[in-house]
Each structure stands twice: as structure tokens, then as C-alpha cells.
Scaffold this active site. Structure first.
Site, PDB file in Angstrom:
ATOM      1  N   HIS A   1       0.824  -1.197   0.000  1.00 41.15           N
ATOM      2  CA  HIS A   1       0.000   0.000   0.000  1.00 41.15           C
ATOM      3  C   HIS A   1       0.865   1.256   0.000  1.00 41.15           C
ATOM      4  CE1 HIS A   1      -2.371   3.204   1.971  1.00 41.15           C
ATOM      5  NE2 HIS A   1      -3.288   2.764   1.137  1.00 41.15           N
TER       6      HIS A   1
ATOM      7  N   CYS B   1       2.147  35.250 -17.488  1.00 37.04           N
ATOM      8  CA  CYS B   1       3.306  35.113 -16.598  1.00 37.04           C
ATOM      9  C   CYS B   1       2.878  34.906 -15.157  1.00 37.04           C
ATOM     10  CB  CYS B   1       4.260  36.292 -16.749  1.00 37.04           C
ATOM     11  SG  CYS B   1       3.538  37.873 -16.292  1.00 37.04           S
TER      12      CYS B   1
END
Lengths: 872, 872
Positions: free
Chosen positions: A451, A828
Site C-alpha cells: 500500500h 506570466c
């Protein structure tokens, strides 16, 4: 039938109806692989089940009875049959794999009669009663919601009573006794007897699997992985085969290629005489899959052949589960294997080379976000390191943090700003939250398919699993190392190396990531495929250099204010701010000019031949003033002020809402001398650089424009200044003048501003702030509650809000291009490095996306994917 | 001709070419009134003049010569003629009247020869040489830019030398001597001799008048009155008539109705044996126009007849200038008269009754902004008042403030937050800035048509003029009252009553304005004409009552937070804010519930039968916490905290950008219990009110919605709460649930939100903040500079920015109405009380505008005007 589909009735293209597991079982059945027969109850039925208040929907009862009849007929076995009883597994199977998140019941169909029948049939009473015991425990836990611990306690008592330590030492009578005891637990806890009728068992099990769709860990998993609640899960009912029937039985999970490195070759674990859950749960430490070759050569060949065929069929690396029952090989599952970023890249590139997939398919296979882990620093192999243990390298990358032993602690500490390493004996789905926030995960038990390992790789979190020397004692908050005098307490710092399995005491030096040949290959393909240019946000030569290495095609945002915080500059900056008139201000700016010019020269040098977009001073001036009493005292001394005067000056610059205040181009309008100095520094630097043979393309950017008039006013001063420099130097240079678009008003006025500008650069951070009316600094006070209450699905500062902010951007672009069709448009804000946002920018004809240096490769891939999606 | 138009070539419809004065002189000439002949140089020529770098444009020289020739011929006079010399006035005349702002030259054409000729012709050498002296002084000052003081000094010396005090006592020789001395001043100051050639004089005078368009006071005036720089001024050249030729000559200015009260009847001043400038400048105190009836009955009748005819022709009250030359009546000017708000209303209504104009025309005549002065308090007639002087009631209304003696001081003090009364001997155009910021104006000299009176009425500023007992001594900073022992120093408080002429020591009690019958009449007409409903923003029963008196048709915005600042509530509010969990918070809210319920009941009572829109708590919670150390100490004591703890709690709630922070519906999402309490208070109050026979229509409004999901989440809780109340009370009541639209994102998402909402109310204050990225609290740091630099024309918080914010609103409405065509749309930002903005709202299908109570009548008129304009 409406609800139920037999394995020979479906195929891989029916995932949304049958779930991933069910569709693939059907596909394998169709292709002739040895799949134990069974059927799938559809995801639609699951949704009907919820609609009917968690009751079987109309017709399911009847269909289920028919399906059992058919299954009995096909297998020649019958429920409750005393000769040849039918046993089945009941497994969840969502559309998108959610490993371990939902419930499974095995060996269903066992009762007092069939256990005895199984015992006779297999001539293995111990196996039969062990299976019965396991089934009762699993059914009690999963279906009847009785604490796992109740059964475990009884088991431990039994072992103590017998003076033995291993389950395998229990004999048939012990197991029979346990069966009786387990039944009593069930009666006591639920008030009802264990249901002996297999059909009754099956209905209850199906109900439990459906219900497990809404268990907390499944909900959390879906949240993290953006899986809609509305998908629901299918349920697969399949006749049992037993890997724990004998020493010629076994079970294994494996990948057709190495999910960590991408190496072509089978990779996984197996256990003989075991059921599948034993491998995944990490309770017994399994064996390397290659060892199966010696153990059972024929089966191994069959496995290898199956892997090859499955890869060729699915054109992707597969993650499979198989069982061997008395030497017979059965396929229980196949699915596309989860993998690390680097293996994803390697596999994609190699599959292109093998002719299995196209370049475009290879590009689409890469999760751009996963590239992060490839590009961030890893451990310096030459660094001094105190390795205290070595485990299985389960998820690559280096991680460093404070040790915690509970998932909850991890969450709490991270909220306080700590970086943590979660250390567990083994992890379980309950730990999912804590794993998500941890820098790295260390377990003492479990293998590569445990897991912990699977989840960590999915998250891109470094993980060392199965470090058997580590003895974890969560109760007293420490772990020790077997046979060594080492104690690590909660809060101590350790470093994990997920690529080597090393566990290191303290913090360890790291080195920058190397871009692999395969990554370079796929990035090159992406560059060929994409339309948008990718630039970087970089304020220093160092960042510029790093970004260029990562493939940036220029600087999209160079923030000049970051140059003023250095120790040698902040003083002059403060002089400028405190100037009482224009003359004093100009004098201070005069001192800043040469410093700024050198900054720009260095950046131009790194970006030789590429465009550099430089933004004028943007933040409110008070950001440059000291805040702490100590700093204010020093500041007062420097400027020959009393403490009171200094505080007054600082207070005068205070703003109620600085984000909406005197900043950006507003500073430049009120103090044009700042603009003049910065313009001069940029142009002088460009000319100097050119003299040194550097090819410079300066793009000058004005922030926070909301009116055309602001832009025109400043542009005029800017051009006048540049003309002055040209005259002084008796030369000229090409340059562009553009603007940030980061105010809703700028979007509305884009057609006016665009007439005056050479380029637009969308500042999506500020635009998001203004559009939502959210302050990025304050949003934490309510955003988590918004996410909890499902009012907000995503943080709009991480992924562009396409509905609202995006709509403004679309309007702006339409207006702008209507008057200036060739206007260069870029982004940006931080969204320039977010794949979903990049898809939006690509679709909306952006020319450039600019992001932080480490995100450049991500953006290159994402831009290519966006283009490929559109052209489909 | 291109540049020049004779008076018999134009008409009143050519104002933009000929300026207001020129167009009206032409119109009067056309209509046969006795206008001295002349011509107008067009405004277009003025603009050409500026384009040609302040030189005469192509062709003007030649046209001017022809025009003089024609004028000479028509008048039978000639420039420089020794028998019958032509003398002219040269006056500016802008498109929109700018009284006293630009330059004028009278008696042009005089020189040594023509002065002697005039002397002979008039048989009045004293008149001729006084005219010559005045001309030299005016030409020197206006055209040659020589300080007025230079001439005044020489004049004073002369009078001292002669031992006399009045100009009129100077004899011919004295005047001839002054002429010589003035010529020497001109030679000395300019280096060139006085130009004896009248054509030369005329060219120079025209140049000076053009140039005066750009003098600072004209620029300031245009700024205040929103007159574009690009209009330019015309120049009127008109043959002279002389009011100062003899005792049967005179001059006057008058209004056809009283510009202060609107009373139908001639109103003005005249002076015998004087030139026009003597009346306007306020140097001599003129006589009531009605006295002219006794003085020269025939002329008076001619004047009355002219007034009547002009009013009938122009269909408006006229402001006229006339001159009497030896008993002959001449019209020099007519224009629409500036008037007070109340006279504007009275005149408009009466003209409708007289059949002169239509109701719609009457409505269009009212400047909505001017209504302010009618509705604000005036002096309480019963108040004790120490009246220290009585002057001419020149501009109505009451004003109170600190005495200042200089326009500059007025500006400085007002910047510091003081309210000032400007006290001057007489005002001049140089005082315009100071007058604009003053609460009231007091002059010792001048009449109802003096500069001070005209300007003050235009501004709606109370003014007492010609208070002759007041002796002003600016140099020592005081004024005294003639024959009384009273000294008022700079900074002392006085009160002016501009409707009675009273000057009162100290501050005086005021009473609310009464709405006149005429105002009520025009408001009723406006109500019939308009489409939009007008509501009010009111948080208290008192405001609600006032607004209802002013005609509000409901409450458009009731801000509930204002109810929490009272002394008896702020404590409980703080308890609520500091609650550490939901239970504590609910306990505090439980205490607020009955208080809030009573507030609503009282408001419902005042608004019986009208809708009331109530907004939930909006501001960030820290606004309710103390700021000052003293208050924090008390706060700490109340809540049993240390000072440190108290400060910490306050600091925890601090936000970097509160405007963009945890406020509005975000508070309600995180603390739904606040919404529940407020909902309950509203509905319980409505039910209680209804039991008392009140007709209640509650409209519940959620602030700051940016996502449909926020609205849906809160609306669900709201409806559940209301259903609870209905169940408890076993009854129901109608209500609406709507939202503020004040975020750009809400505009973009209007189509989604509109599906869920009963109404939208645009919060244009916040929307302006977000769209511009301007913080209203911080904008003062740069907005003035933006205005100075002409980057911004208007404060977007006063008048809606139609380009940017307006575009967002248009998009929002289009989206909203596309899914919900009957959605009720209103505005409740401050723009709801701004006429230009109301025009926008009307044009964009708003149903309701809501404004502050005192603005309700303004909004009623503005809404009617907007509707009328659209339907034209």
C-alpha cells in the site's frame, strides 16, 4: 439483463459501465486468457442503489439469482453444494482505479456445510477451515462492520493458548474452534447469527461494496485524484481460485515493466501458498517475481507470455494479479500500471522505439505534473551520510523532514509549517491524508506493491518500504534500529532516499536532478508538437541559467523589485522611498542605476539570443521598509531619525489594502523618475551586452495598467529616456514595450490598450485576485471551508478559473486582436506552469506561457498535449 | 469669410462657432434689438491660432482689415479719424459662458488724436480723457501684461497730490497728465511705446483674448465645470457705446427673473454715468434696477419690453447687459441666466404654467446636482443668533465655518479638514479655487451681480455680498464691524445666511429644508416621465423616514452591520466575534436577535407598503474590534483577557487586504449561524409588523457573491431557517432572495447566478474597486496625480466609469437576462445618486436606483431626464 454483465459479454471499452477491473476481466476473457468465470454488476446499478436509499434497485434481485444460476451451471458447482460448492470473490471496481480504497470479500459461499465439502474435495481440511476462518473475519469486518480487532484478539489468544507464534502452526481443530468463536463474535456484535445461506451472504457483500464507495478514505482519495463522486463503482463477482490451496499454489502481483525505473522486464512479488491480499497488505514479505522461474518454470513462462501479449494488446505497461491453483495459472486482473515520472517517460519513449505507440501517444502518456519529482534535487551520492537502515526503494527521490508516527500528527505538524516524514510499521488506507502531506514515507514492512509503495509512487512522494531493521513504536513516539543503539524520537530529522532505499539520520546534502536521455527525447518531441513558446519567470542570472537548461525560450517575467532587497541595496532603496522631494529621490535612484544595470547585463548574458521581458517596479513602497522593532531602530539610526519619526514615516506609507493601492504603474505615474532610471538601466545594459557580443532582445513591461492613458503617459517618458540614451551612446537597439493585463478593467479596455502596446502579458495571479475579490494573503481564512463545502473545487490560484477569470481573458483577447491582430500574448502568472491552465492558454491563442524554472519541462509537455488534444 | 462673422450674419444656433455671446448678439441683431454693430471671430479661428503657435492663422489678417473697413462704413466712423473716430470693445465669448474668466478690452481705438476728437465730438473732454486713461490701463494690464498695480499706484499718487479721494474729482488736466504717465509706464515695462495705431491695438487685443483661454483661472474654471479645453473662445469686436458719457448715460446688468428665488420680475443693478465693468467688478455699489423707472421711465419701459421679448424668444430666463448712451438704450449681451436651484425649479414650473415650455423641457432645465442645496438644512429662524452685519443675500443657504481671508488659506485649511468661510473685500477670478472649497463667501463690496455673487450661485455656495459694515483687513488677519466693538480673527467661526444676508457670530442652529410646491410639482412631473424606480440606502428608521419624505419608493440597501456599532450592541457583537466555537457564537447571536428584530420592525413601519432590501452582514469582523490602546484595555477587561491576549485576538483577525478578505458572503459561508440569526430577525420582524397592520415586502440580499455555488449554499440555509420560522408562527409571508453583484467574477457568471436569484443589485462601489484594482481608502495617494496628469478625468467613485465598469455591467445584464428575462436589476452603490451614472443605468434597463436619502429628489429628476433623452 440491465444490471449484470458476464465476463464474456463485455470488453475494455466499457470501463465507464463495468469499471476498470470488470472491463479488463471481460477483455481478457474475450482474448482467451485463463480468467476464472464471473460477472460484473454495473456502475449504473451502483448509482441506482444510492438513488434507492442504499437498497437494491428494481430488478437486481431477480437478475442476481439468474446470474448465480448461470455461474453455477458454467462452473459445474453450486452454492451450498455438499460435493462441489461454488465459492466466489466479491470485489469493487471503479472506473478509475482506487487501489485498496474500497472493500473486497473473498471465499464467499463458505458455511458449515461447504467448508466440510471443500475439506473433502481438496483433501485439505486445514486449508478449508483456514479459508472459512478468514472468510468469517473478512465478512465480519467488511460486511457487518465489526472491528477487525475483535477477531485478531481471539486469534492471538488462541495462539497464546497453544504457545505458538505463526498462524500456519494452527491445526484443523484450532481453526474449527476459531470458526465457532468468530460466529459467536458475529452474533454478539450484530445480534444476528452469521448468514449461512450464500445468496444471503452475496447480497450483503454486494451492498457493503457499493456502500464502501462513500467511506471516508475513498472520498478523500477521490478528492486528491479529482475523481467525481458521481462515477460510482462496479462490483465483480468471480468464482474463486485458491493460491493458498497447497505448496504448488500461489499468488502474485507484477508489472510488465519496472514502475520505478521503467526498465523493460517483469517486476513484482509473489508468495507461494497464499491469497492475493497477503501480498498487497504487506503482512508477509513477498519474494521477487523472478524467483518464480526456478520455483515453477512452466507457470513463469506462461506469466511472461501473458505479460507480453497484454502489453501488445493494451499498448501500455500493465499491472497484473494472478493466482496459481495447484499449478494452474489464472489471471485475476490487468490494468495500466501506475508508475513514477521517470519510468513513465522511459516506458513511453521505449514503446515508441518498439513501434508500439506513436510520438504523440507517448507525449499524451506523460502526466506533466509528475515531472516535478524528476527535476527537483535528489541526494548527493558523495555527501556524508549516516545510513541507519536500508529498505526497499519504493518511490524515488530524496526527502527530508521530522519524524512523525501518525497520519494525524503529520497533518497537524504540516499545518504548523513543518516538513514531516511519516514512519509506520505498514500503512493502510486510513493513513491516506497523512501520506498526502508528508515529504516522504518509511515503512518497516511490505514490498514494492505494498500500500505504502503504490500510494507514494502515485503521489510522487519518496518512499522506502519494508525496512525490516526499523522497529516502530508509535505509542512511545520513537523508532529503533534492530541490534543497534539508535533511537529516533518523534520530531528528529531523517532523510529518505527513495531511489536506493537508504534511511539516513539527519539532513543530507542534495544535488540537482539530471535530465535523462529519455526525458530529453520526449521533451524534444513535445517541442516539435507544441505551438506555444515556453519562457520562464526569473529574476536572477542563476534562475535564468537553470531555466535555460530546462528548455526555457526566454524570460517572460523578470521582476525588478527582487533586485532591491539585497543588503547592499535596501538602504539606497529606502533613501529613495524616504526622499522628501524629486531631487533627493533622483539622487538615490542615481545610486541604484549602476547596480540595476549590472543585474540586467548578467541576465542578458545568460539569455544570449533569447528575449527577456523586464517588468518595472511593482510592489507598494512600504514593502521595502522594516517591520520589526529591531530593524526599525537600525533604520532610524541610518536615516538620522528618532524612533517615533521612523515609525511615522513607515505609517505614512501604510495602506489599508496595499494590493489595491499605490503600486504598479501608479508608482511610476507619481514618480516617473523611477521609470526613467529603470528604463536607462535596461537599455544601457542591453547596449553594453551587445558590445560584448551578446544578442539581446529587451521587452519592457509596465505593470497594473487599467487605462490606455496610463500606458500612453508612461510609454512617452520611456521612449524619451531611451532616445536620450541612444543619443548619448550614439547607437540604437531594438526593443518592445508592452503591458501586464492583470486588472478586470484592462480586459474590458483591451482594444484601446492593444493599439499602443507591442505585447500583452496576462498576470493571472492579480487578475484572479481582482476578479474574485480574493486576497491571496487572506484567502486561507475561508478557502478551506469553501473546499469542504464543495463551493469551490479547486484553488483558483493553482488552476486558472476558466469560467470567470478565463472569460475575462477571452474577452480581452478578442478585443485586443480585433485592433491588433499580431499582438503577442503571453501569461506570466503561476498558472503558466499548470497543465490544465496551459490547455486553456493554448486554446485561446496565447503565444507564450512563462513559468518558474523547474516547471519549464512540465509546461513544454503540457503545451504539446494541449496542441495535440485540439488537433484531434 | 472663414474667420469672421458680422452680427447680421449669424444666429443663436451657431454657439459652437460664434461662442455664446457672439451667437446671441447676432440673434438679437437679427431680431431687431438695438445692438451696437460688430463682428465675431470664430472659435475655430481660436483653435487655428493655437495650432499656429499663437500666431494669427492664414487669412485672418486680411479678413480683419476687410471687417474693419465694413464696420467703419456701416458706423460712419473711422479708426484714427479726427472727426468721428471708431472705438470698439474686444470681448471673449466662449461656447459655454465663463463669466469673468477671460479678458476684455474696452475703448479700443483711442490714441492722442482720437481722444481729442472724442473730446470735441462729445463736448466732454473729461469723459474723453478718462476713457483714454482707462483704455491705457486696461490695455496695459490685459494686452501688455503689466501689473494693474503700477497704474493704480500712479492714480493714487495723483489723487494724494491733489488732495482728493474720488476718481471723479480728477479734472481734464489731471487725466491728461495720467495719460502721459501711463504711456511712460508702458514704455518702461515693455520697452516699446504704446501703439497709437488702432489696427495694431486691435490685433494685439485679439491675440490677448485668445491667449486668455489658457490663463490659470480659466483652466481651473473649465476643470470645475467640465468644459473641454478643445472648445476655444470666440472674440467679439463691437463698436463702443458709452454709459459714462454723461448723467443721462448709464449701464446695467439684470435678470429677467430673480436668479435667487425665481420670482417673476426684473432683478439687477445699474449705475448712471458708468461703464459696464463698474457694475460687475463691484467697485462701486450699484442701485436696484427698479430705481431706473424713476430715473429714466422711457428707457426702463424699453428695458422691460426687451426682457419680455427675449424671454418669449429664448423661452428661458435671460441675463442681460445694457448700456444707455445719452438716453439711448443699447443691448450688449443676453444669455440664459445662471440661477440657484430653487429659482431654477420655480422658473421652470412657472414657464410651464405660462405655456412657454413643456413639462419635459421643464424637467430638462433642472441641474439635478443643484438640488442638493435645496434639501440640506438651512438656518433655524427661531435660533438665537448674534447678527453682526447684514449684506446682500446673494446665494441662498446657510453656511458655517472658520474665517479665512485668502483663497490660498481656504485651500490649505480645507485640505486639513477644516470648514471655512472666505471673507474678502471683493472677490476676483483669482479667488476661484478658494471660493470652490469654501462653505460660504462674504464680501464687503459688490452687489447681486458681482463676481462673488455670480460665482457662488453657480457653485451652490451660500454667499452674502456687499456687507458694507464689514471692514476687512487681510494683512493683520481680522475683520471688524463698522462702529461696533467687534473683531473677528482668522479662525473664528461665523455663520452666513445667504437667503437673508445675515452675518452671524459663531455657529447657529439649522433646520431641515422644506420642499417647495414648485419642487414638488416638478418632481411629480419627473415621476410621471421616468422609468426607473428610485429607492434609498437607509440603515435607520430616521433615514428611512427622511427618504420617504423625499419620495423614495422603498429601501434599496439596508446595511445591517451599521446596527451593531451602538454602545449596547458592540459588546455582544464582540462576544460573537471572539467566540471560540459555534455554541459560544450562537449564544451571542441569540442576544443580538431581538435587538436586530426591533431594528427591522421599526424600518418596516416607516416603509409601510414599500419594499425593503436588507443586506446581510458584510464587513470583515475585525472592523468591530477596538483599535486604540484605551479601548483595547477596556475590551480586555470586559472579556477577562490580558492586554496581550486581547491584542493577539485582534491581530488574529487582521487581514493584509481586508477589502479582498474574509467578508460578505464568505463570513456567512464560514459562520452560517450569522445568516440564520439575521434571516430569523428579518422574517420575525416582518411577521410582527404585519400583525400590526404594516404592509411588508422584505427582500433579502446576500453580499459579495462570486460563484453560483455560494449563493445556492446560503440560500438553502436561508430558506430552511425561514421555513422553521413559518412553522413556529404557523403562518407565511412573501419574500425575495437576491444578491449583490459587486465582483467582476459575478458579472462573468451572471447567467448562472441569475437562474437562482430573484434580483440583482449592483454594488458599484466595490465593483469599481475590483475592476480598477483601486482601494477606495488608498486611492488618495495617487488619484490627484492622475487627475493632474489628465490620465483620469473623473473620480470613478463619484461617476460610474462607463467604459470599464460599465462594460462589465452590460455583459452581466445581458448574460443574466438571457436566462431570467424578468430579473429585477438595481444599483445601490453611491453612483445611484449621480446623474451621469443614472443616465447609464436607465439606458441599460435597470429597474431601480437606490441612493442616500438627500439624493432621492436628484435621482428622481435625473432618472426622468435620462428617460426623456433616450425617447428623443
Amino acid at each position: 439483463m440491465n444490471h449484470i454483465y458476464f465476463f464474456d459479454e463485455g470488453g475494455a471499452d466499457q470501463k465507464s459501465l463495468l469499471g476498470g477491473k470488470g472491463a479488463n476481466l471481460a477483455e481478457m476473457t474475450r482474448l482467451g486468457f485463463p480468467v476464472p468465470y464471473g460477472f460484473t454488476i454495473s456502475t449504473k446499478t451502483c448509482l441506482d442503489f444510492f438513488d434507492a436509499n442504499s437498497k437494491f434497485p428494481e430488478g437486481l434481485d431477480k437478475e442476481l439469482n439468474s446470474a448465480i444460476d448461470k455461474l453455477e451451471q458454467k462452473m459445474g458447482k453450486k452454492f451450498s453444494c455438499e460435493e462441489n460448492p461454488l465459492l466466489v470473490s466479491v470485489r469493487s471496481g471503479a472506473v478509475i482505479s482506487m487501489p485498496g480504497m474500497m472493500d473486497t470479500v473473498l471465499n464467499l459461499g463458505l458455511n458449515d456445510k461447504t467448508a466440510e465439502a471443500l475439506s473433502k474435495k481438496t483433501q485439505n481440511p486445514r486449508f478449508a477451515y483456514d479459508a472459512y476462518r478468514r472468510f468469517l473475519q473478512m465478512f465480519g469486518d467488511v460486511v457487518l462492520d465489526i472491528s477487525h480487532g475483535k477477531f485478531e484478539e481471539t486469534l492471538v489468544e488462541k495462539k497464546q493458548e497453544k504457545g505458538i507464534s505463526e498462524d500456519t502452526e494452527l491445526n484443523v481443530d484450532d481453526l474449527k474452534d476459531l470458526v465457532e468463536k468468530y460466529k459467536i463474535i458475529i452474533k454478539t456484535e450484530t445480534g444476528e447469527a452469521f448468514p449461512e445461506d450464500p445468496r444471503d451472504q452475496l447480497i450483503k457483500a454486494i451492498t457493503a461494496v457499493f456502500a464502501s464507495w462513500h467511506n471516508p478514505r475513498a472520498i478523500k482519495y477521490r478528492e486528491i485524484h479529482d475523481i467525481p463522486d458521481s462515477f460510482g463503482t462496479a462490483v465483480n463477482v468471480q468464482s474463486m481460485v485458491f493460491g493458498n490451496l497447497s505448496e504448488t499454489s500461489g499468488t502474485g502481483v507484477c508489472f510488465t515493466r519496472d514502475p520505478s525505473t521503467g526498465e523493460n522486464g517483469i517486476y513484482g512479488d509473489f508468495l507461494m501458498n497464499a491469497q492475493g491480499e497477503d501480498v498487497v497488505a504487506g503482512i508477509r514479505t513477498p519474494r521477487e517475481i523472478t524467483e518464480l522461474k526456478e520455483e515453477m518454470p512452466e507457470v513463469f513462462n506462461q506469466l511472461m507470455d501473458t505479460c507480453k501479449k497484454l502489453e501488445n494488446h493494451y499498448k501500455d505497461m500493465q499491472d497484473i494479479e494472478f493466482t496459481i491453483e495447484e499449478g494452474n495459472f489464472f489471471m485475476l486482473q490487468t490494468r495500466s500500471g501506475k508508475r513514477t515520472a521517470s519510468s513513465s517517460v522511459k516506458i513511453a519513449v521505449e514503446m515508441v522505439n518498439e513501434g508500439l505507440i506513436t510520438k504523440e501517444e507517448a507525449i499524451m502518456r506523460i502526466d506533466p505534473k509528475s515531472l516535478d519529482q524528476l527535476l527537483h534535487p535528489s541526494l548527493d551520492p558523495k555527501a556524508d551520510k549516516n545510513v541507519i537502515a536500508i529498505g526497499i526503494p519504493a518511490s524515488p527521490g530524496a526527502a527530508c523532514g521530522k519524524v512523525v508516527f501518525h497520519a494525524n500528527t503529520a497533518e497537524e505538524w504540516v499545518k504548523k509549517g513543518e516538513k514531516v516524514i511519516l514512519v509506520r510499521h505498514e500503512t493502510s488506507p486510513e493513513d491516506i491524508n497523512g501520506m498526502h502531506v508528508s515529504e516522504g514515507i518509511l515503512t518497516a514492512c511490505g514490498g514494492k506493491a505494498s500500500h505504502a509503495a503504490v500510494v507514494a509512487r502515485g503521489m510522487g512522494t519518496p518512499c522506502v518500504a519494508g525496512a525490516t531493521e526499523v522497529i516502530v513504536n508509535p505509542k512511545v513516539g520513537k523508532f529503533t534500529i534492530k541490534d543497534k543503539d539508535i533511537v529516533i524520537n518523534e520530531g528528529d530529522i531523517i532523510t529518505l532516499h527513495g531511489s536506493t532505499g537508504e534511511v539516513i539520520l539527519g539532513q543530507c546534502a542534495t544535488i540537482d536532478a539530471q535530465i535523462s536521455d529519455e526525458l530529453n527525447q520526449i521533451l524534444t518531441w513535445a517541442d516539435e508538437a507544441r505551438g506555444m513558446k515556453i519562457r520562464t519567470n526569473a529574476d536572477t542570472p542563476k534562475d535564468a541559467k537553470k531555466a535555460r537548461e530546462f528548455g526555457a525560450e526566454g524570460i517572460g517575467l523578470c521582476r525588478t523589485e527582487h533586485m532591491f532587497f539585497d543588503d547592499d541595496r535596501i538602504g539606497i532603496m529606502r533613501e529613495m522611498i524616504l526622499a522628501e522631494n524629486k531631487q533627493e529621490r533622483e539622487a538615490a535612484l542615481e545610486k541604484l542605476l549602476p547596480l540595476q544595470r549590472i543585474d540586467f547585463e548578467d541576465i542578458f548574458k545568460e539569455m544570449d539570443g533569447l528575449p527577456v521581458t523586464i517588468r518595472f517596479l511593482d510592489p507598494p513602497l512600504h514593502e521595502f521598509l522594516p517591520e520589526k522593532d529591531k530593524d526599525i531602530a537600525q533604520f532610524a539610526e541610518t536615516f538620522d531619525l528618532t524612533i517615533e519619526q521612523a515609525k511615522d514615516r513607515i505609517k505614512n506609507l501604510h495602506e489599508v489594502n496595499p494590493m489595491l493601492g499605490h503600486r504598479g504603474c501608479r508608482l511610476l505615474v507619481t514618480y516617473p523618475e523611477i521609470l526613467k532610471m529603470q528604463t536607462r538601466a535596461i537599455i544601457e545594459a542591453a547596449l553594453n551586452a551587445r558590445e560584448n557580443g551578446i544578442d539581446v532582445i529587451p521587452e519592457i513591461m509596465i505593470p497594473l495598467i487599467g487605462k490606455k492613458e496610463e500606458f500612453v503617459y508612461l510609454k512617452k517618458i520611456l521612449i524619451t529616456t531611451i532616445e536620450e540614451v541612444f543619443k548619448e551612446k550614439n547607437t540604437t537597439i531594438e526593443y518592445l514595450v508592452g503591458t501586464m493585463i492583470e486588472l478586470p478593467r484592462a480586459c474590458m479596455m483591451a482594444h484601446r490598450i492593444a493599439k499602443e502596446a507591442d505585447f500583452f502579458s496576462f498576470g493571472t495571479n492579480d487578475l484572479t485576485q481582482m476578479t474574485f475579490g480574493f486576497s491571496r494573503d487572506d484567502v486561507a481564512k475561508f478557502l478551506p471551508e469553501y473546499m469542504n463545502k464543495k463551493i469551490m473545487e479547486k484553488d483558483p490560484f493553482e488552476t486558472l478559473d476558466q469560467d470567470g477569470v478565463g472569460e475575462l481573458i477571452k474577452i480581452a483577447i478578442e478585443k485586443a486582436r480585433s485592433v491588433n491582430p499580431n499582438l503577442k500574448i503571453s501569461v506570466c502568472g503561476e498558472h503558466g506552469g499548470d497543465p490544465a491552465s496551459i490547455e486553456f492558454f493554448n486554446a485561446n491563442t496565447f503565444n507564450v506561457a512563462s513559468c518558474s524554472p523547474f516547471r519549464v519541462p512540465l509546461a513544454r509537455i503540457a503545451a504539446a498535449q494541449a496542441k495535440i488534444k485540439v488537433s484531434k
